[in-house]
Write an enzyme that holds these catalytic residues in place. Structure first.
Site, PDB file in Angstrom:
ATOM      1  N   SER A 132      -3.531  -4.904   8.630  1.00  0.00           N
ATOM      2  CA  SER A 132      -4.614  -6.498   8.385  1.00  0.00           C
ATOM      3  C   SER A 132      -3.149  -7.331   7.825  1.00  0.00           C
ATOM      4  O   SER A 132      -2.203  -7.335   7.146  1.00  0.00           O
ATOM      5  CB  SER A 132      -5.581  -6.033   7.662  1.00  0.00           C
ATOM      6  OG  SER A 132      -6.038  -7.314   7.935  1.00  0.00           O
ATOM      7  N   TYR A 189     -10.277  -4.318   0.910  1.00  0.00           N
ATOM      8  CA  TYR A 189      -9.338  -4.220   1.392  1.00  0.00           C
ATOM      9  C   TYR A 189      -7.799  -4.186   1.947  1.00  0.00           C
ATOM     10  O   TYR A 189      -6.838  -3.532   2.168  1.00  0.00           O
ATOM     11  CB  TYR A 189     -10.088  -4.542   2.901  1.00  0.00           C
ATOM     12  CG  TYR A 189     -10.362  -4.485   4.058  1.00  0.00           C
ATOM     13  CD1 TYR A 189      -9.638  -3.693   5.450  1.00  0.00           C
ATOM     14  CD2 TYR A 189      -9.105  -5.679   4.635  1.00  0.00           C
ATOM     15  CE1 TYR A 189      -9.434  -3.207   6.144  1.00  0.00           C
ATOM     16  CE2 TYR A 189      -8.943  -5.563   6.443  1.00  0.00           C
ATOM     17  CZ  TYR A 189      -8.686  -4.180   6.935  1.00  0.00           C
ATOM     18  OH  TYR A 189      -8.534  -4.384   7.980  1.00  0.00           O
ATOM     19  N   LYS A 230      -4.342  -2.813   2.557  1.00  0.00           N
ATOM     20  CA  LYS A 230      -3.900  -2.280   3.807  1.00  0.00           C
ATOM     21  C   LYS A 230      -2.312  -2.287   2.908  1.00  0.00           C
ATOM     22  O   LYS A 230      -0.767  -2.435   3.849  1.00  0.00           O
ATOM     23  CB  LYS A 230      -4.055  -3.643   4.272  1.00  0.00           C
ATOM     24  CG  LYS A 230      -5.189  -3.152   5.621  1.00  0.00           C
ATOM     25  CD  LYS A 230      -5.221  -2.009   5.988  1.00  0.00           C
ATOM     26  CE  LYS A 230      -6.594  -1.660   7.294  1.00  0.00           C
ATOM     27  NZ  LYS A 230      -6.018  -0.172   8.262  1.00  0.00           N
TER      28      LYS A 230
END
Length: 256
Positions: free
Chosen positions: A143, A156, A160
């Protein structure tokens, strides 16, 4: 037309929804036998019917990605069924929305359990099997948040970022085994997970698309179909010298 994955065996974690489902179906159309790792048996059953319609074989392995033993089982059963593993797409992931100052240890641990710990041990098993058959291709789905992340995506983003490091580590250290690893920076896609998150915030899909438009340099959110061709290429022998790359399918979106 040539089937560019003919004879290959592709494993996809999170293969019952969104881009994972798209990769499963296109891999089958391109001549691969496919293995779905996930928990939604009913969804997998329907996908496997579509796989069979292409003339290829498919397998669903119920996989709890919180369990490293289940991660190993996914690849062991794939190899037992098809004799080898040549490709692995790590698509499964959690997308929590939480400010850095509000994040809890439970949220952190759950996100990292799926987004990086499971990826780590799935890749470990994939590599062990790929070494037996002379190599293979691993694709890690990342991402733009990996390079900083929006304020409400701190956990998050960190997961990533760790996944990107894992991808680079594999690419560098297993090239001599003819095992490639590449990172796909996934754009802003209205997947089931994204739509569920936005619905919890009171936003419809139409509203989400309109909200996102000004942030997208190329004028729209990305779709499942935008991501599948590049992933199929990375799984194919056309990409036999491609490793350690970051394929950005983001419409120009940067976060950070």
């Amino acid at each position: 037309m040539e089937q560019i994955l003919k004879g290959k065996v592709i494993v996809v974690s999170g293969g019952t929804k969104g881009i994972g489902k798209g990769i499963i179906l296109e891999s089958a159309r391109q001549g691969a036998n496919v293995v779905i790792g996930g928990r939604d048996a009913a969804a997998a059953e329907q996908i496997l019917k579509e796989v069979q319609a292409t003339g290829q074989e498919g397998l669903f392995v119920h996989t709890d990605l919180h369990d490293a033993a289940d991660c190993a089982k996914l690849f062991d059963e794939a190899a037992a069924k098809f004799g080898k593993v040549t490709g692995f797409v790590n698509y499964a992931g959690l997308l929590p929305s939480c400010d850095f100052l509000d994040s809890t240890p439970e949220l952190f641990d759950d996100t990292f359990a799926v987004n990086i710990r499971a990826a780590y041990f799935c890749a470990q098993s994939a590599i062990r099997h790929m070494k037996k058959n002379g190599g293979g291709s691993i694709v890690m789905y990342g991402s733009p948040h990996a390079w900083c992340g929006d304020k409400d995506r701190s956990v998050y983003a960190c997961s990533k970022g760790a996944l990107f490091t894992l991808s680079e580590h594999i690419a560098h250290h297993y090239a001599a085994d003819q095992i490639r690893c590449n990172f796909v920076t996934m754009g802003w896609v209205p997947t089931e997970g994204e739509l569920t998150l936005r619905a919890s915030q009171g936003m419809s899909e139409k509203e989400l698309r309109e909200f996102a438009r000004p942030f997208m340099p190329m004028g729209r959110m990305q779709e499942v179909a935008d991501h599948v061709p590049g992933t199929i290429y990375l799984l194919s022998d056309y990409a036999s010298q491609v490793t350690g790359s970051n394929l950005r399918i983001t419409g120009g979106l940067y976060i950070g």
